[in-house]
Structures are given as C-alpha cells and as structure tokens.
Design a protein around this motif. Structure first.
Motif, PDB file in Angstrom:
ATOM      1  N   GLN A  86       4.136   7.289  -6.139  1.00 56.80           N
ATOM      2  CA  GLN A  86       4.891   6.339  -5.323  1.00 56.80           C
ATOM      3  C   GLN A  86       5.828   5.525  -6.209  1.00 56.80           C
ATOM      4  O   GLN A  86       5.385   4.865  -7.147  1.00 56.80           O
ATOM      5  CB  GLN A  86       3.936   5.406  -4.569  1.00 56.80           C
ATOM      6  N   LEU A  99      10.061   2.465  -0.295  1.00 63.32           N
ATOM      7  CA  LEU A  99       9.513   3.620  -0.994  1.00 63.32           C
ATOM      8  C   LEU A  99      10.604   4.672  -1.169  1.00 63.32           C
ATOM      9  O   LEU A  99      11.265   5.059  -0.196  1.00 63.32           O
ATOM     10  CB  LEU A  99       8.343   4.208  -0.205  1.00 63.32           C
ATOM     11  N   LEU A 100      10.796   5.106  -2.395  1.00 66.19           N
ATOM     12  CA  LEU A 100      11.844   6.086  -2.699  1.00 66.19           C
ATOM     13  C   LEU A 100      11.339   7.498  -2.438  1.00 66.19           C
ATOM     14  O   LEU A 100      10.203   7.840  -2.774  1.00 66.19           O
ATOM     15  CB  LEU A 100      12.258   5.950  -4.167  1.00 66.19           C
ATOM     16  N   HIS A 101      12.217   8.332  -1.841  1.00 61.80           N
ATOM     17  CA  HIS A 101      11.926   9.750  -1.621  1.00 61.80           C
ATOM     18  C   HIS A 101      13.090  10.562  -2.173  1.00 61.80           C
ATOM     19  O   HIS A 101      14.235  10.101  -2.166  1.00 61.80           O
ATOM     20  CB  HIS A 101      11.749  10.060  -0.135  1.00 61.80           C
ATOM     21  N   SER A 114       6.598   9.819  -3.038  1.00 63.30           N
ATOM     22  CA  SER A 114       8.010   9.869  -3.433  1.00 63.30           C
ATOM     23  C   SER A 114       8.459  11.262  -3.840  1.00 63.30           C
ATOM     24  O   SER A 114       9.648  11.558  -3.829  1.00 63.30           O
ATOM     25  CB  SER A 114       8.252   8.906  -4.599  1.00 63.30           C
ATOM     26  N   ASP A 158      12.075   2.988   3.844  1.00 61.74           N
ATOM     27  CA  ASP A 158      12.220   4.154   2.966  1.00 61.74           C
ATOM     28  C   ASP A 158      13.673   4.291   2.536  1.00 61.74           C
ATOM     29  O   ASP A 158      14.591   3.965   3.301  1.00 61.74           O
ATOM     30  CB  ASP A 158      11.787   5.438   3.686  1.00 61.74           C
TER      31      ASP A 158
END
Length: 210
Positions: A86, A99-101, A114, A158
């Motif tokens: 994460q 939260l980075l994806h 992530s 996100d």
C-alpha cells in the motif's frame, strides 16, 4: 441468348455487391453500438480524471496475501500468492490522503493494494517483486513529487499512476466502425450508379439501332 446470359450474370454480380455493402453497413452500425457501450462510455468517464501532483506519505505492506492466476504452459495453470503493498500519497488537488494504484485495471482487480505483480508460480518470486517495488518507492520516490490522476466523483480516495485510457482509444472506438460503414455505403452507391449507367447506355444503344 448470349445477351440474356450476360445480363443475368451482371445482375447477379450487382446483387452480391449490394449485399456486401449492406453487410458492411450493418457491421459498422453494430460495432458502433457495441463499442459505445463497452469502450466509449468507460473512456469518457475515465477522461474526466484530472492530473495532480502527489507526494508519498507512507509505503508499507499490510500483512495480507492475495491470490493471482499464473500460467506456465497449455496444461499448467493455477493461483499463487502475493503480498499487499500500500502506497499512500497526498493529492495536491484535494489535499487529502489517497491510495495509489498503478492503473485503473489494477484498481478494479484489487482496490486494497497499490500493485499487482506479474504473477509467478512461486510465491517467493511474487514477494520479491513487491519488495523490490517497495524499496524503489521508499528510497527513490519518497522525497519527490510526481504526476498522478484522480476522479473526485468516482473514487475520491484513490489515485492512479497511469491514466490507461486516452484519446487514442476514443479514436479507435469511432474510426474503424465508421470506416466499415462508409465503405459499405460506398459499395452500395457505386453499384447503383453503375447499374443506372448501364441501363442508360443500353437505352441509348437501342435508340441507335431502332
């Protein structure tokens, strides 16, 4: 008799051309309809994503393991495990934690993590890939700002590293069905014009010899 046979063969060729043209027109319309629902609508929604500057807040594994499907041949398929990494960032536009994806596809596949590594049969290899990425974000990117993408209305918590859909997808959704439709219409129009010219030429020829 020869003239009648030639005329019949010519008429049959015209019918085939018209049927081909109509088939292409129908294919173009159906393709536009299908792609409009499957690609165009998601692309237009995704194009609402805005770019922002993100900075890393924390990079950690939360202790959970998730399954991923692997394939090592025609008869070699199964699932293995990878740890959940994460990466939390600060979004400059909303000034909030997110939260980075990697991209929208990975976000849909696993909204908790992530990163989804390319799935290996060996769980240890999957863990090593995630650990390597964790080290990269901790050591190389933690002090830098980078461009990210977010959609305030769809997923405000996100952000995406890569905006996977772009104008090229939109172009291809519309271009190729339109080309098919136009080619079909052109075949039908040219066939009708050819038939009309042939009828006029035959009428003129009859006048000459009457």
């Amino acid at each position: 008799m020869a003239k009648i046979r030639v005329s019949y063969e010519y008429s049959e060729a015209e019918d085939k051309s018209i049927r081909l043209g109509l088939f292409l027109i129908v294919c173009g319309v159906v393709s536009l309809f299908i792609l409009g629902f499957c690609w165009l609508n998601p692309t237009l929604q995704n194009m609402q994503c805005k770019s922002a500057n993100c900075t890393v807040i924390s990079v950690q594994q939360n202790g959970e393991m998730f399954e991923c499907p692997f394939s090592c041949g025609a008869d070699c398929r199964g699932t293995s495990l990878y740890p959940c990494l994460q990466i939390y960032v600060n979004n400059s536009e909303s000034n909030s934690k997110a939260l980075l994806h990697y991209n929208e596809q990975q976000l849909v596949m696993n909204p908790k993590c992530s990163y989804i590594p390319p799935c290996e049969r060996d769980n240890q290899k999957n863990s090593e890939k995630v650990l390597m990425l964790q080290g990269y974000w901790t050591e190389e990117i933690s002090s830098q700002s980078f461009t990210c993408f977010f959609n305030r209305h769809r997923r405000p918590d996100d952000v995406l590293l890569m905006n996977s859909h772009d104008d090229n997808v939109l172009l291809h959704c519309v271009l190729w069905p339109l080309v098919t439709l136009l080619v079909g219409a052109l075949i039908v129009v040219l066939t009708i014009c050819t038939k009309s010219l042939a009828v006029r030429a035959e009428a003129i020829q009859k006048r000459k010899y009457s």
